[in-house]
Scaffold this motif. Structure first.
Motif, mmCIF file in Angstrom:
data_model
loop_
_atom_site.group_PDB
_atom_site.id
_atom_site.type_symbol
_atom_site.label_atom_id
_atom_site.label_comp_id
_atom_site.label_asym_id
_atom_site.label_seq_id
_atom_site.Cartn_x
_atom_site.Cartn_y
_atom_site.Cartn_z
ATOM 1 N N LEU A 117 0.874 -1.364 -0.045
ATOM 2 C CA LEU A 117 0.115 0.017 -0.096
ATOM 3 C C LEU A 117 1.294 1.279 0.060
ATOM 4 C CD1 LEU A 117 -2.839 0.852 0.414
ATOM 5 C CD2 LEU A 117 -2.577 1.512 2.003
ATOM 6 N N PRO A 118 1.504 1.128 0.710
ATOM 7 C CA PRO A 118 2.882 3.015 0.710
ATOM 8 C C PRO A 118 3.265 2.408 -0.572
ATOM 9 C CG PRO A 118 3.148 1.029 3.054
ATOM 10 C CD PRO A 118 1.945 0.518 2.443
ATOM 11 N N ASP A 119 3.851 1.693 -1.037
ATOM 12 C CA ASP A 119 4.635 1.520 -2.334
ATOM 13 C C ASP A 119 3.884 2.499 -3.252
ATOM 14 O OD1 ASP A 119 6.908 1.121 -1.645
ATOM 15 O OD2 ASP A 119 6.932 -0.816 -1.515
ATOM 16 N N ALA A 120 2.623 1.790 -3.388
ATOM 17 C CA ALA A 120 1.640 1.949 -4.419
ATOM 18 C C ALA A 120 0.475 3.693 -4.146
ATOM 19 C CB ALA A 120 0.187 1.265 -4.566
ATOM 20 N N HIS A 121 0.701 3.992 -2.443
ATOM 21 C CA HIS A 121 -0.070 5.471 -3.066
ATOM 22 C C HIS A 121 1.478 6.050 -3.088
ATOM 23 C CE1 HIS A 121 -4.121 5.563 -1.081
ATOM 24 N NE2 HIS A 121 -3.172 4.729 -0.370
ATOM 25 N N VAL A 122 2.576 6.036 -2.915
ATOM 26 C CA VAL A 122 3.662 7.021 -2.903
ATOM 27 C C VAL A 122 4.186 7.319 -5.120
ATOM 28 C CG1 VAL A 122 6.174 7.601 -3.668
ATOM 29 C CG2 VAL A 122 4.847 6.301 -0.965
ATOM 30 N N LEU A 173 4.685 7.869 12.974
ATOM 31 C CA LEU A 173 5.630 8.662 13.045
ATOM 32 C C LEU A 173 6.591 9.185 12.256
ATOM 33 C CD1 LEU A 173 4.867 10.136 15.246
ATOM 34 C CD2 LEU A 173 5.754 9.041 17.033
ATOM 35 N N VAL A 174 7.626 8.315 11.608
ATOM 36 C CA VAL A 174 8.497 8.520 11.401
ATOM 37 C C VAL A 174 9.167 8.243 9.964
ATOM 38 C CG1 VAL A 174 9.767 7.509 13.742
ATOM 39 C CG2 VAL A 174 9.383 6.299 11.702
ATOM 40 N N GLN A 175 8.106 8.931 9.233
ATOM 41 C CA GLN A 175 8.238 9.206 7.983
ATOM 42 C C GLN A 175 8.634 9.762 7.461
ATOM 43 O OE1 GLN A 175 7.587 6.312 5.667
ATOM 44 N NE2 GLN A 175 7.232 4.614 7.654
ATOM 45 N N GLU A 176 9.236 10.497 6.303
ATOM 46 C CA GLU A 176 10.041 11.331 5.652
ATOM 47 C C GLU A 176 8.967 11.427 4.799
ATOM 48 O OE1 GLU A 176 13.183 9.649 5.286
ATOM 49 O OE2 GLU A 176 13.584 9.154 7.159
ATOM 50 N N ASP A 177 7.934 10.776 3.889
ATOM 51 C CA ASP A 177 7.459 11.591 3.073
ATOM 52 C C ASP A 177 5.737 11.014 2.902
ATOM 53 O OD1 ASP A 177 7.299 9.996 -0.386
ATOM 54 O OD2 ASP A 177 5.484 10.574 0.741
#
Lengths: 640, 492
Positions: B232-237, B294-298
């Motif tokens: 999911l994170p990859d697809a969203h990004v 909490l620790v994401q940069e994107d």
């Protein structure tokens, strides 16, 4: 009438919200300032009227607006429920809010987004009114989080300052931790009582006196559990020990905000909650003792920190924290009337002190460090006079408002034989000396003695405009006289009719209190004054000597018992490293490594291998056939 | 009204739109025409879905607007209808598609025609999933939706789009294979693929366990639950803004809907058996993905992880088997559909201007973008579940229901609410507050009128559902009650 008390602040918020999108100019600023202040003032006058007409003939007003949530047998309404407790709160909220609105016109005169500021103030007032007029726990929760939001927005109002942003987030998060308890409390109430309406809950408390509830594996008395959980919420909102760290930081917000939210109203919501739920707390000895313990500890602990702080607002903030402790231990000891009374008088004298401090800050060009002030009373006589009134009321000087309410609390501790009552009495009386000491230390360092300001700046010190001073005068009247005027209603002979079942009242016969005990707090207060006078005016070398005499203790107090550092190590850093771990190691390395990516590369590897078998050379294939055949033959020979 | 095959119209209108689009030549002059056509078609579809909504009988818990045509023999048929559980998802879909098309007006630089066709096809598939009353039909739509989504991410996505789109496609497809087997098994067992009949059918305990796991394999990836969430994170990004919007807004809800419609209703014994596992996975999702957020940069990754946490509440609610849990889960899905869609749009707004999603590259936007900051604030508040926003209603009901089932899980889930506040406010502070010091941000423009048109309905809905969710709850309630009755009937 009641509807307009509630809705006028909301309209004020909406109007200033709309105006804040326009390019800010003088007309728009004027309009929003006038409209919001006017609305709140009307609301305040109506609240006061409602309060007065119900003094001796109290009534309960109840309006259901519309249904909020229904699901299964849960049904929650938006409603307005006004009984004696609510009326007291309404007076406090709307009157302080109205004065703060007016004061802000002067205080924020150099700001470039006034509509936004006025809008936030109105939003806060609306949310706070929703909190106190709820007739069920969920609407209370709405108001509870709503004031948290307004507080977040106002602490971070100067969004360009990183420290203000950090303080705003901290306030919201710490409050959320409290709300976590409150939410669990509400769930438990629903599970036990099958409803979250006050009426249903409070009328049926006796039935569930003996009920146990299984909570995370422990069988606990349901009422005790509910009270504990609700009190966690109260601790967060009212900045009690362990959840207090946000309040001093909240002083990053503009000073009118500190006066309204972080002194007079929002932080007292926790006390309100305990008093509102007094039918519940009354049944649980354990929970009440815990309230007493936390309240008394906070009253003492915050006062010790207040002794050494150098920021004018932080001293008052710790003082607020400490005074809230007094209210809590009064409530814990069952003296709900006294707790409400102190809440009431405290709102006036503490708002007065904060707005006075704001006036000082305004006068000395945004300086907040009291070590860099001194001797300014000649330029700011009116502010000085008002601050003196606030201080004597806070220290409990006889016949001021603070005297009656604080005395009532300490008396209650003296008379009570509940658990921790001696503890509370001891720390409470000790706190009185400290309160008086740090208050006068603040006054002397700020106004008296030789100035420590730069000469240029000192000559530019000026008195604040009347739009700021008039709210101070009005609050000063409250700080001086409300204690005397209303004492018989809150705690005296007329209290039973006044509260009329809105709180649990204990009808204990009138004890005779020794004269000495009665005047002890006042005398201790004067003692604190004398010490402060001696140390900071008479012999100014002493403070440094005392500090160096006990360096570790001084550091310990100056650094606020190291709570921030401790929490940083226990919560903040681990949370971030767990987050990093789960992201980089668990998600990226394990799950992706063995899951999707792992399978994909496995498929690739196997097909690489499979490809190398299919060479296309006949003799390779013939060789495989030969080997296969020999295996088959061997198998048949030996097995069959 | 019932004579008009209104659901079929809903389903076919986007297809007609696709046909219209193919007649318009795809040179740069007719780009405007293409967008207009797609926008109006999808908007018309939204109006039609509103007609369905207003003619929907709220008291009736059964399927309405039913149409049935024989298709493959007399057992597999084209059979569609909506009930209180599905109708809101249909409206959510038709509501979000025009917004997506509007949001793609300027940021899709090539093959705009094909892009719009993919979106309209996706709309048909998604509506199809929610209105299918035949299991085979459901499966076709459920899987068919993958294709346009695959293309949207794979063609119009970011730099690592190929990796992401394959991961997304293969992952979800792999899960669904098991569901297909289960569907075939059920067809042979019962002799029909009609959902109303299957809902009443009682499978044996062992069959339930197998079938439940097979459906779970598909839904767990799609919703997604921890530890099947990494696509999911990859697809969203990598997805274009509108792709993220529809992915978070609708595609994730397909599985939640599937859990309610199939897993708990058709296999109640197995569902009860596996419920503790669902709780545990949901709690892990709520707590740990919140910590990861909490620790994401994107920016997009942060919102994607928060989506996983929010969907944790959905699964938690569904498997409590209480009315509050199911209603809470549905309303949480609707709310998340609006709010996360809006949050991705918020990211899109600044991405279109700055072409970066890195949180560190922003800061102090409020100085130049007050309207944007205001809108963003509303959605952040809804995301952290502030009472008075739509996010609160669902979370509250779910937490209440899980508390009645198990206080341990309730305590942990409630902790997640604290974490949600932490990462949401942190994100907001980093992007919006502070001084505007970065040079490339100095000329950034506030929302255009097109963007205001996009955000206004989303803000209104967020607040309206938060303060007055009764109309929504009234639609959901009868069908949810019926679902519970079926479950309890089978359990006895």
């Amino acid at each position: 009438m009641i509807h307009s008390i509630v809705l006028l602040p909301l309209f004020g918020f909406i109007i200033s919200c709309l105006f804040s999108f326009f390019k800010s100019d003088q007309t728009i600023d004027r309009i929003t300032q006038t409209v919001t202040s006017l609305f709140i003032t009307i609301s305040a006058i109506l609240s006061f009227y409602l309060f007065v007409i119900n003094l001796s003939d109290p009534q309960v007003y109840k309006f259901t607006l519309f249904t909020w949530i229904t699901s299964g047998d849960l049904s929650v309404n938006w409603s307005l429920y006004i009984d004696a407790v609510t009326r007291v709160m309404l007076v406090v909220i709307t009157s302080v809010s109205a004065l703060v609105h007016i004061y802000s016109i002067g205080y924020m005169s150099h700001d470039d987004s006034k509509p936004r500021f006025m809008g936030y103030l109105s939003l806060f007032t609306f949310a706070m009114i929703m909190l106190v007029t709820a007739d069920n726990f969920l609407q209370l929760f709405f108001g509870w989080e709503g004031v948290g939001l307004a507080s977040y927005l106002l602490i971070g109002y100067w969004y360009k300052k990183p420290s203000a942003n950090a303080a705003a987030i901290k306030a919201f998060i710490v409050n959320r931790i409290g709300d976590f308890g409150l939410a669990l409390g509400i769930f438990t109430i629903y599970m036990v009582f099958g409803s979250i309406d006050y009426q249903v809950v409070f009328e049926n408390v006796d039935k569930f006196d003996e009920t146990n509830f299984n909570f995370i594996g422990y069988d606990i008395n349901a009422i005790t559990l509910i009270c504990f959980l609700l009190f966690i919420g109260a601790m967060g909102k009212s900045a009690q020990l362990f959840l207090h760290t946000w309040l001093p930081d909240a002083m990053e917000g503009p000073t009118p905000v500190s006066a309204l939210i972080h002194a007079a109203t929002m932080v007292t919501a926790g006390v309100f909650l305990v008093v509102r739920c007094s039918p519940l707390f009354d049944l649980s000895v354990e929970a009440s003792s815990f309230v007493t313990l936390v309240g008394a500890s906070t009253a003492f602990f915050a006062a010790t920190i207040g002794l050494v702080q150098n920021d004018i607002k932080r001293v008052i903030a710790y003082s607020t924290c400490s005074q809230l402790g007094y209210m809590f231990f009064a409530a814990g000891l069952g003296a709900y009337g006294a707790a409400m009374f102190h809440l009431f008088t405290h709102a006036f004298f503490k708002a007065l002190l904060f707005l006075g401090a704001g006036s000082v800050i305004h006068s000395v060009h945004e300086e907040q460090d009291i070590r860099k002030m001194g001797g300014i009373y000649i330029f700011t006589p009116l502010t000085h006079a008002m601050m003196v009134i606030g201080t004597i009321s806070l220290m409990g000087f006889p016949f001021t408002s603070g005297f009656y309410s604080k005395d009532a609390i300490i008396e209650a501790a003296y008379l009570s034989d509940a658990m921790f009552s001696n503890y509370a009495y001891f720390l409470g009386t000790l706190g009185v000396v400290m309160t008086s000491f740090y208050s006068w230390r603040l006054m002397f360092l700020t106004f008296n003695g030789n100035t420590r300001m730069e000469e240029q700046k000192f000559r530019e010190v000026h008195e604040s405009p009347y739009v700021m001073l008039i709210p101070l005068f009005i609050l000063a009247i409250g700080a001086l006289s409300f204690g005397y005027i209303f004492k018989s209603y809150f705690i005296g002979g007329a209290s039973v009719e006044f509260w009329s079942h809105s709180i649990a009242i204990h009808y204990h016969e009138h004890h005779h209190i020794p004269f000495l005990i009665y005047y002890l707090p006042a005398m201790l207060g004067i003692l604190g004054f004398i010490i402060a006078w001696y140390m900071y005016l008479k012999n100014t070398r002493i403070p440094a000597a005392v500090a160096s005499l006990n360096e570790p203790l001084y550091k310990f107090l100056l650094n606020k018992w190291y709570f921030d550092e401790l929490y940083n190590y226990i919560f903040v850093i681990p949370a971030r490293s767990i987050g990093k771990f789960f992201w980089k190691i668990v998600d990226d390395y394990f799950i992706d490594g063995f899951g999707p990516n792992g399978i994909a590369s496995m498929v690739l590897k196997i097909s690489e291998k499979a490809r190398s078998i299919q060479t296309g050379f006949i003799y390779h294939y013939a060789f495989s056939i030969l080997i296969g055949l020999s295996f088959l033959i061997t198998y048949f020979i030996f097995v069959i | 009204m019932n004579e008009l095959p209104i659901l079929s119209i809903l389903l076919i209108l986007p297809v007609i739109g696709i046909l219209l689009l193919t007649f318009i030549s795809s040179n740069s002059e007719s780009d405007g025409n293409l967008k207009q056509t797609a926008l109006w078609v999808s908007f018309l579809n939204f109006i039609i879905s509103l007609v369905v909504l207003f003619n929907f009988n709220q008291v009736d818990p059964n399927f309405q607007f039913v149409e049935k045509y024989y298709w493959l023999g007399d057992t597999i048929s084209y059979h569609v209808g909506v009930d209180g559980i599905s109708i809101l998802f249909v409206v959510l879909t038709t509501f979000l598609v025009p917004i997506c098309i509007l949001a793609s007006y300027n940021n899709i630089k090539f093959s705009i025609k094909e892009y719009l066709i993919a979106f309209l096809a996706l709309e048909t598939f998604m509506i199809g999933v929610f209105i299918s009353m035949d299991l085979i039909l459901f499966y076709l739509f459920f899987e068919g939706g993958l294709i346009p989504m695959f293309l949207i991410i794979g063609i119009w996505g970011g730099e690592r789009r190929i990796y992401s789109t394959f991961k997304f496609f293969l992952y979800t497809l792999a899960g669904s294979v098991f569901m297909l087997l289960a569907v075939i098994f059920m067809y042979w067992e019962v002799g029909t693929s009609s959902i109303p009949i299957l809902l009443q059918y009682e499978f044996s305990y062992d069959a339930q366990i197998i079938l439940w796991l097979a459906f779970f394999a598909s839904f767990v990836v799609k919703i997604p639950m921890w530890p099947f969430h990494t696509w999911l994170p990859d697809a969203h990004v990598e997805a274009p803004t509108a792709g993220s919007v529809i992915l978070a807004g609708v595609l994730l809800k397909l599985a939640g809907y599937g859990f309610i419609r199939f897993s708990i209703t058709m296999f109640p014994d197995a569902s009860h058996y596996f419920a503790p596992m669902i709780y545990a996975l949901s709690i892990i999702a709520i707590i740990f993905t919140s910590l990861i957020a909490l620790v994401q940069e994107d920016m997009k990754k942060l919102i994607a992880y928060s989506s996983v946490a929010h969907m944790g509440f959905v699964t938690l609610g569904i498997f409590t088997f209480t009315i509050q849990g199911i209603e809470g889960a549905i309303i949480q899905m609707i709310s998340h559909g609006i709010v996360s869609a809006a949050l991705f749009l918020c990211v899109g707004v600044v991405y279109d201007r700055m072409h970066t999603r890195e949180i560190e590259r922003y800061g102090g936007l409020v100085n130049r973008m007050p309207l944007y900051s205001f809108s963003f604030m509303i959605f952040i508040l809804a995301s952290l579940g502030l009472p008075g926003t739509s996010g609160f209603v669902g979370e509250f009901l779910v937490l209440l229901s899980i508390f009645s089932v198990n206080t341990y899980f309730a305590v942990f889930a409630t902790m997640g609410v604290v974490l949600a506040a932490t990462y949401s406010l942190w994100l907001y502070r980093k992007i919006i507050f502070g001084q505007l010091i970065k040079d490339d941000l100095k000329d950034i423009l506030d929302l255009s009128s097109r963007e205001i048109v996009i955000f206004a309905p989303l803000i209104l809905l967020t607040i309206l559902i938060g303060i007055y969710p009764i109309p929504v709850l009234e639609i959901i309630e009868p069908s949810s009650q019926l679902t519970l009755e079926i479950i309890n009937g089978k359990m006895d």
